[in-house]
Design an enzyme around this catalytic site. Structure first.
Site, PDB file in Angstrom:
ATOM      1  N   GLY A 132       0.861  -1.224  -0.060  1.00 24.48           N
ATOM      2  CA  GLY A 132       0.087  -0.071  -0.018  1.00 24.48           C
ATOM      3  C   GLY A 132       0.973   1.286   0.021  1.00 24.48           C
ATOM      4  N   SER A 134       1.098   3.588  -3.442  1.00 28.23           N
ATOM      5  CA  SER A 134       0.736   4.489  -4.362  1.00 28.23           C
ATOM      6  C   SER A 134      -0.885   4.886  -3.634  1.00 28.23           C
ATOM      7  CB  SER A 134       0.478   3.787  -5.767  1.00 28.23           C
ATOM      8  OG  SER A 134       1.644   3.441  -6.076  1.00 28.23           O
ATOM      9  N   SER A 166      -1.984  -4.184  -6.252  1.00 34.35           N
ATOM     10  CA  SER A 166      -1.973  -5.495  -6.828  1.00 34.35           C
ATOM     11  C   SER A 166      -2.573  -6.613  -5.687  1.00 34.35           C
ATOM     12  CB  SER A 166      -0.611  -5.992  -7.470  1.00 34.35           C
ATOM     13  OG  SER A 166      -0.102  -4.819  -8.479  1.00 34.35           O
ATOM     14  N   GLU A 249      13.088  -5.058  -3.739  1.00 37.26           N
ATOM     15  CA  GLU A 249      12.116  -5.425  -5.132  1.00 37.26           C
ATOM     16  C   GLU A 249      12.777  -5.170  -6.263  1.00 37.26           C
ATOM     17  OE1 GLU A 249       8.874  -3.536  -6.176  1.00 37.26           O
ATOM     18  OE2 GLU A 249       8.388  -2.422  -4.376  1.00 37.26           O
ATOM     19  N   GLU A 365      12.071   6.426 -15.537  1.00 34.47           N
ATOM     20  CA  GLU A 365      12.716   7.701 -15.380  1.00 34.47           C
ATOM     21  C   GLU A 365      13.271   7.627 -14.099  1.00 34.47           C
ATOM     22  OE1 GLU A 365       9.728   7.074 -16.831  1.00 34.47           O
ATOM     23  OE2 GLU A 365      10.449   7.467 -18.825  1.00 34.47           O
TER      24      GLU A 365
END
Ligand SMILES: Cc1cc2nc3c(=O)[nH]c(=O)nc-3n(C[C@H](O)[C@H](O)[C@H](O)COP(=O)(O)OP(=O)(O)OC[C@H]3O[C@@H](n4cnc5c(N)ncnc54)[C@H](O)[C@@H]3O)c2cc1C
Lengths: 378, 320
Positions: A132, A134, A166, A249, A365
């Site tokens: 959790g 974003s 997700s 990750e 980016e």
């Protein structure tokens, strides 16, 4: 020399052949049948039965202490198992997040009670977690998190919204980054909370992706009450903890193998077509190099170091590769994308989902910004 | 890094930037790096050679040190006359061998004109040939000798079997790793000092992002090179040679373009020291097998192994 990636190739792992034989034996017995597209990007494909069987066989939480359900195996043995699972297209999505980051984070920052409550189920492949981070206003600029946790006697009251989560609809718990200090700004005043998703006041709504599938979600918190025991790590230390979590990750084999099933299918269909053979050769060269880079980074991680820049390089190059695999294959394969064979179904599927590879887990980016910092340019 | 390798690298780093002639390199022993101690060489391994060739690439050394290392290492019992002339490597051979005589043409031989003897790959048979009867001089894009050697009924000694294209590809991969790293160094230094719009170019995000890509390509090439050397030391690099050469070629394509782009016009001049790296790099993409050659080779290996077999091969070879 500007050495932002001065890692030597990882040394060979003792006992690798036996471990590979064991995990391949497990896969031969347990890999579920199903549409070929489920073998692509398979760390986003959830199968609770498979996760349970994998956990029972001792392949989840491999490096965790035995007392929490783990198996105390070396980190590079875990890496070997992960790459075998992904190369075979195993549906590891249900437990992936718990094994990769939530569990390790609890071991590093969690309380004894949190470890006892969550880790054994995670290692068994029956307790799933989601990320959790974003929010509608906080994407790349994660410090823009606004969802808040307000201190109340004995616990916290949580309000706000997470987005793009997700697997929230399958997960038992969310590790959420929340603003725990009213009026704080940016990275200050943030804390991490592990929240059981069956707590009253939580609403999980699907966000359907462009293929029509349901993988990510929006998660609403309306006066959700959790106890003090939900706080993970030190209050106000959330930003530092999340940064450590993100490093875990970025360099794994999932960052370059998401399109592997398609390459496998192409190789099996190539026959003596010289054009396909040439494309396969090109892609194989990149595959081999990326594996060496990912493995070398894993070896550095296993040595207790924090290869932030190396991990960003692996993810950026790996995502680029995963995205070009379907494009380069499309350019040379003489086939209609009509879904008539496994090969074209995989191709059509990956052409659609691959744009997400360089978004999830840190955009291209943002990664290049990290590499540029490693070069001393910012 | 072993102590011997560290010492060799230190020696190379001191010697190579002085533009040494061939005898100076030979006196320092570099051509004999891979020759066994019993034969009077250093007894170094492929990892040592890779480390030295990186230095050669990073210093734009204008001598065929890698070709010489390979040429001297491969023949089991051949001796190199220490007459100041260098040994050369010929991977492209057309001609006939009959009863220890060779008639034919060796194409694109680096420094062929200066060679005292030539190791030539005649369909997998390695022939030791004397200096050529006739030399047609040519040059590489970087201006280095790249000659065609003609022989008519010359003495030829079969000294073993092997694939010189593969060994030459190893040399180019390792040199490329050094050269691209050096181009990255120049690019980083340049954007930190060149001021436009009132600030160093390094402050511009577009420039930062481009250099991140160049750094990643240099990293990939460096890893491919090191992993290839490791496979050679493990005794078989039939898979890793095409893989590393292909990855090197990709890194060069992407990396050279960025190195030049961030330099602007100054990088396009004779005086500025970028072109000794980039012109060589661009030429090396064609040397000892281009993309098409090695992609066909590696693709054939993959298709023969099958989809699952390819993964099994990659991991088994990595586990050695
Ligand atoms: C399939 C998928 C699964 C996901 N799963 C999860 C999950 O489980 N949990 C979770 O918390 N999040 C998840 N995410 C969200 C993911 O972390 C974000 O998408 C990502 O961080 C980017 O945020 P954003 O989408 O808001 O894009 P933005 O931040 O709005 O960025 C849009 C574009 O602008 C660029 N940009 C932004 N800032 C800069 C800058 N400073 N310099 C240059 N360019 C910039 C970005 O790189 C990007 O190209 C998932 C995303 C996807 C696609």
């Amino acid at each position: 020399m500007t050495a932002v990636f001065a890692l030597p190739p990882a040394p060979p792992l003792a006992g690798a052949a036996a471990l590979r034989a064991a995990i391949r034996g497990f896969l031969a017995a347990h890999l579920p049948p199903g549409d070929a597209t489920r073998r692509a990007n398979s760390w986003s494909v959830a199968d609770a039965d498979f996760s349970r069987a994998l956990g029972a066989a001792g392949y989840i939480g491999m490096v965790w202490p035995r007392e929490y359900g783990g198996h105390e195996r070396p980190a590079l043995e875990r890496y070997l198992v992960l790459e075998e699972l992904l190369a075979a297209g195993a549906p590891v999505g249900a437990h992936w997040i718990a094994d990769r980051q939530t569990g390790p984070l609890l071991l590093r920052y969690g309380t004894e009670a949190q470890r006892r409550k969550y880790l054994p189920g995670m290692a068994a492949g029956t307790l799933f977690a989601c990320i959790g981070l974003s929010e509608p206003g906080a994407g790349s600029d994660l410090a823009g998190v606004r969802s808040r946790a307000e201190k109340i006697p004995g616990g916290w009251r949580i309000n706000g919204q997470k987005l793009w989560t997700s697997g929230a609809h399958r997960a038992h718990a969310m590790l959420a980054l929340l603003r725990s200090e009213a009026g704080s700004e940016r990275g200050a005043g943030l804390s991490q909370f592990l929240i059981d998703l069956d707590t009253p006041g939580i609403t999980i709504r699907p966000v359907i992706d462009l293929t029509g599938a349901h993988d990510f979600n929006e998660v609403f918190f309306d006066d959700v009450l959790v106890g003090d025991e939900a706080l993970v790590g030190a209050e106000g230390n959330g930003w530092a903890q999340v940064t450590a979590e993100l490093a875990l990750e970025r360099s794994g084999p999932e960052r370059y193998l998401s399109s592997h099933a398609l390459l496998v299918a192409l190789i099996d269909a190539a026959g003596d077509n010289p054009v396909l053979r040439a494309t396969i050769g090109q892609l194989t060269a990149e595959l081999w190099t990326l594996r060496q880079m990912s493995l070398a980074t894993a070896a550095k991680l296993a040595g207790g170091e924090d290869p932030v820049v190396e991990a960003a390089i692996v993810k950026d190059l790996g995502n680029d590769f995963e995205q070009r695999v379907p494009q380069l294959i499309q350019a040379v394969l003489d086939a209609d994308l009509d879904g008539s064979t496994d090969l074209v179904r995989l191709l059509a599927h990956l052409l659609q989902v691959s744009p997400s590879f360089s978004l999830r887990g840190g955009t291209r980016e943002i990664l290049r910004g990290i590499i540029a910092r490693g070069l001393g340019l910012r | 890094m072993s102590e011997m390798r560290a010492q060799l690298v230190a020696t190379a780093e001191a010697l190579f930037p002085t533009a040494p002639d061939w005898l100076a390199l030979a006196d320092a022993g570099f051509p004999f790096l891979l020759v066994s101690e019993r034969q009077g060489g250093f007894g170094g391994d492929w990892g040592d050679a890779e480390a030295i060739l990186r230095v050669a690439g990073a210093t734009a050394l204008a001598q065929p040190i890698g070709e010489a290392m390979v040429a001297l290492a491969l023949p089991e019992n051949a001796r190199w006359p220490h007459d100041g002339r260098l040994p050369a490597l010929a991977a492209q051979v057309e001609g006939v061998v009959s009863a220890d005589r060779f008639t034919g043409v060796l194409a694109a031989v680096p420094w062929g004109r200066a060679a005292g003897q030539v190791l030539a790959d005649c369909n997998g048979r390695l022939l030791l040939l004397p200096a050529a009867d006739h030399v047609a001089e040519g040059s590489s894009p970087a201006g280095e000798p790249r000659d065609t050697l003609h022989y008519a009924d010359a003495p030829a000694q079969c000294v073993g079997h092997g694939e010189l294209k593969a060994m030459g590809a190893f040399v180019r991969v390792a040199q490329s790793a050094g050269a691209l790293a050096a181009a990255l160094d120049l690019a980083v230094a340049h954007v930190n000092t060149r001021v436009q719009f009132g600030k160093p170019l390094a402050r511009l995000q577009a420039v930062q992002q481009a250099l991140a890509v160049l750094a990643s390509e240099a990293a990939a090439l460096g890893m491919a090179s090191a992993a290839l050397a490791r496979a050679l030391d493990a005794g078989d690099a039939s898979f890793e040679i095409p893989a590393a050469k292909l990855r090197a070629n990709l890194a060069i394509t992407r990396g050279v373009a960025i190195a030049h782009q961030v330099h602007g016009a100054i990088g396009f001049t004779r005086d500025y020291p970028l072109h000794p790296f980039t012109r060589r790099l661009m030429g090396w993409r064609s040397d000892f097998g281009n993309d098409a050659f090695w992609a066909d080779r590696l693709g054939t290996l993959a298709v023969t192994a099958g989809g699952a077999g390819l993964w099994a091969d990659i991991t088994r070879r990595g586990d050695r």
